[in-house]
Scaffold this motif. Sequence first.
Motif, mmCIF file in Angstrom:
data_model
loop_
_atom_site.group_PDB
_atom_site.id
_atom_site.type_symbol
_atom_site.label_atom_id
_atom_site.label_comp_id
_atom_site.label_asym_id
_atom_site.label_seq_id
_atom_site.Cartn_x
_atom_site.Cartn_y
_atom_site.Cartn_z
ATOM 1 N N HIS A 97 -18.138 -28.518 21.316
ATOM 2 C CA HIS A 97 -18.456 -28.933 19.522
ATOM 3 C C HIS A 97 -18.006 -27.379 19.149
ATOM 4 N N HIS B 220 -14.171 -32.488 28.593
ATOM 5 C CA HIS B 220 -15.334 -33.162 27.879
ATOM 6 C C HIS B 220 -15.181 -34.122 27.852
ATOM 7 N N HIS C 235 -23.088 -27.383 25.867
ATOM 8 C CA HIS C 235 -22.895 -27.915 24.457
ATOM 9 C C HIS C 235 -23.339 -27.152 23.122
ATOM 10 N N ASP D 158 -14.388 -35.947 24.348
ATOM 11 C CA ASP D 158 -15.839 -36.086 24.360
ATOM 12 C C ASP D 158 -15.963 -38.050 24.236
ATOM 13 N N LYS E 135 -19.034 -35.491 32.817
ATOM 14 C CA LYS E 135 -20.994 -35.766 32.970
ATOM 15 C C LYS E 135 -21.909 -37.047 33.369
ATOM 16 N N HIS F 287 -17.649 -38.159 28.597
ATOM 17 C CA HIS F 287 -19.675 -39.073 29.002
ATOM 18 C C HIS F 287 -18.882 -40.417 29.792
HETATM 19 ZN ZN LIG Z 1 -20.885 -33.910 25.251
#
Ligand SMILES: [Zn+2]
Length: 413
Positions: free
Chosen positions: A268, A79, A245, A319, A148, A81
């Motif tokens: 999460h 996960h 999410h 994350d 992502k 970004h």
């Molecule tokens: Zn995220």
Amino acid sequence: MPLPDPVTLMVRNIGALVTCDPAHGDAPGVIRDAVLMCAGEVIVYAGRGDAAPRPTGDNDIVDIDARGAAVIPGFVDAHTHIAWLGDRGEEYALRSSGLTYEQIAQRGGGIRSTVRDTARGSAAAIRDAASTRARLMIAHGTTTVEVKSGYGLDHDAEMRQLDAVADLGADHGMPLAIATYLPLHAAPDGDRADFIAEVCAHGVGDAAALASFCDVFCDEGAYTVDECRAVLLAARAAGMSLKVHADQRTHTGGAQLAAELHAASADHLEFADEADCRALAAAGVTGVILPGAALILGGPPPPGRRLRDAGATVAIATDCNPGTSYTESMPLMMSLAVATAGLGPSEALVAATSGGAAALQLDDRGILRRGLRADAAILSTPHWIDVAYHLGANPVATVIRGGQVVVGAGLAG
Ligand SMILES: [Zn+2]
């Protein structure tokens, strides 16, 4: 027992081969005094040195002496970004002075500022920015990374981010990259129903050519369960697997939606309750905990223990993003998971390797076992627990990706 293929890389004198393989007893499946042999991208032997077959092949074998160090599977960071442009250091300073994430977002900062900077960037600029972060990730032992989109709010901008991700994994100096289309992230400017309809009509179809997964941000201040369900069903019809999410800021039903749709993962989950965790376990949905974001946002701790007690598969991920978790380090996330999420070091290591692979539905990695991908990290210590114990350090000396040394010169014997 002869080996079927010529060995191309061998790591010997491994003090502790940490396989994360349940076949080797209690987690994390440690074999002492071990040898690892690879043929091309694949492991052909992972076991005790005194039982190892003599390697076939010629003098071209890459021969690494681990000198008693521990070897672990490469991390699977499920996960992230990392495909963003811009800088939010000032915002971080504002938050430290007392403004909340929501207050900054209402002023046009937060994720909207990243969307502004990223949406107008070229695919090459986004790839370059992501590459810098991906190189740091592999230096910390990550051999597979999920990336992502989600900073577009615009069809073409989203596709540019996915194009940038497709370029990432081709370079051996980076982890292999798995792309996820995240159309529902920041809230849109115009009519929400029109935006959702456009994503369902055109977004998912084009994204399916570039991305393995579709993800949605189901939470207060983001998107509702019904909006998310509509997009996820369209994404599944287009051929993508699903992620959510879920229940990060409040208890909004994201975990139950992930269970209902048998998503690959729900991520999460700070506000997920025991019934949510049981539903995820029953539906075979991996629970991805993100200890960096939980720490920075200051809310409840990640539900690592709750998920494990409910029988769910748990993954740990960074994350990595500019607003709530600016870190590339899986070892740091393991430390935080042990300190704040109720996991033991062995559970944290399994969650950071085979758990991450489960969250990405990849059954060929995350475990050091014959027949699986040769993705591994040789540590600078004989004690694998240091990965979760030595806070903020990088215990990774050498990284092997697909049977090739990609970080560190190797501890040549
Ligand atoms: Zn995220």
